[in-house]
Design an enzyme around this catalytic site. Structure first.
Site: not given
Length: 212
Positions: A188, A186, A81
């Protein structure tokens, strides 16, 4: 043990990135120590927020040189990001010079009917480097999670490893050069696909450790 330095520069919650790395078998260490970056097997630079405060934090912690040295020396590196955006030279969001590791700039999405800015939520990747190790084992157009109003525009389009389309605008969603990879989305927060991307990154780090 695969030790990954997760750079702490006060730009977002690092817990999710660390949890994702732990899930795929790495040992993350949150740090702002140049020595830790040198000792680690790989580096992850996450980040949420604005361009100018981010680069100021990196410089105030004397992390710019260690980051550049690690990348120049071939240490595996993953930007996420904002951690992708600050690798570039400039941003339309701010006045500060970026790290300048990747030639190019960071641009804002154009307003157009039917889209919202920020680009937020799940969207499909289109691979432009489909054989890259980061994408191994993924479906052809995986859904991943985005939250951003700005996107990177590299001078060398060959660095783009994947794109995403928001409205009529197709933009860079990931870059790859040597052992440097960085993504706008993202991983994650991207469920199974995101964990697979993190696992692929860690696997490449482990392979490199075996031959070095």
């Amino acid at each position: 043990m695969t030790l990954i330095a997760v750079i702490d520069y006060d730009m977002g919650n690092l817990h999710s990135a660390c949890k994702g790395l732990e899930t795929v078998g790495a040992v993350p260490k949150i740090t702002d120590s140049p020595l830790d970056l040198e000792k680690a097997d790989a580096i992850v630079l996450p980040g949420v927020g604005s361009f100018d405060p981010a680069v100021r934090q990196i410089r105030s912690r004397h992390l710019e040189k260690p980051i550049k040295a690690a990348i120049a020396n071939g240490k595996p590196f993953l930007g996420i990001c904002l951690g992708l955006q600050i690798l570039f030279e400039t941003s339309e969001e701010g006045q500060e010079a970026g790290l300048g590791i990747i030639p190019g700039t960071v641009r804002r999405f154009r307003s157009e009917p039917g889209i919202t800015i920020p680009h937020m939520g799940w969207n499909q990747l289109d691979f432009t480097q489909p054989d890259h190790a980061l994408w191994q084992g993924l479906p052809p157009h995986p859904h991943v999670y985005f939250v951003h109003s700005y996107y990177v525009d590299p001078l060398d389009s060959h660095l783009t490893a994947a794109t995403v389309t928001h409205g009529s605008q197709t933009v860079t969603a990931a870059i790859a050069r040597d052992r440097l990879v960085a993504v706008q989305f993202h991983p994650e927060k991207s469920s199974t696909n995101g964990l697979k991307i993190l696992a692929n990154f860690v696997q490449q780090v482990q392979k490199l450790a075996l031959v070095s």
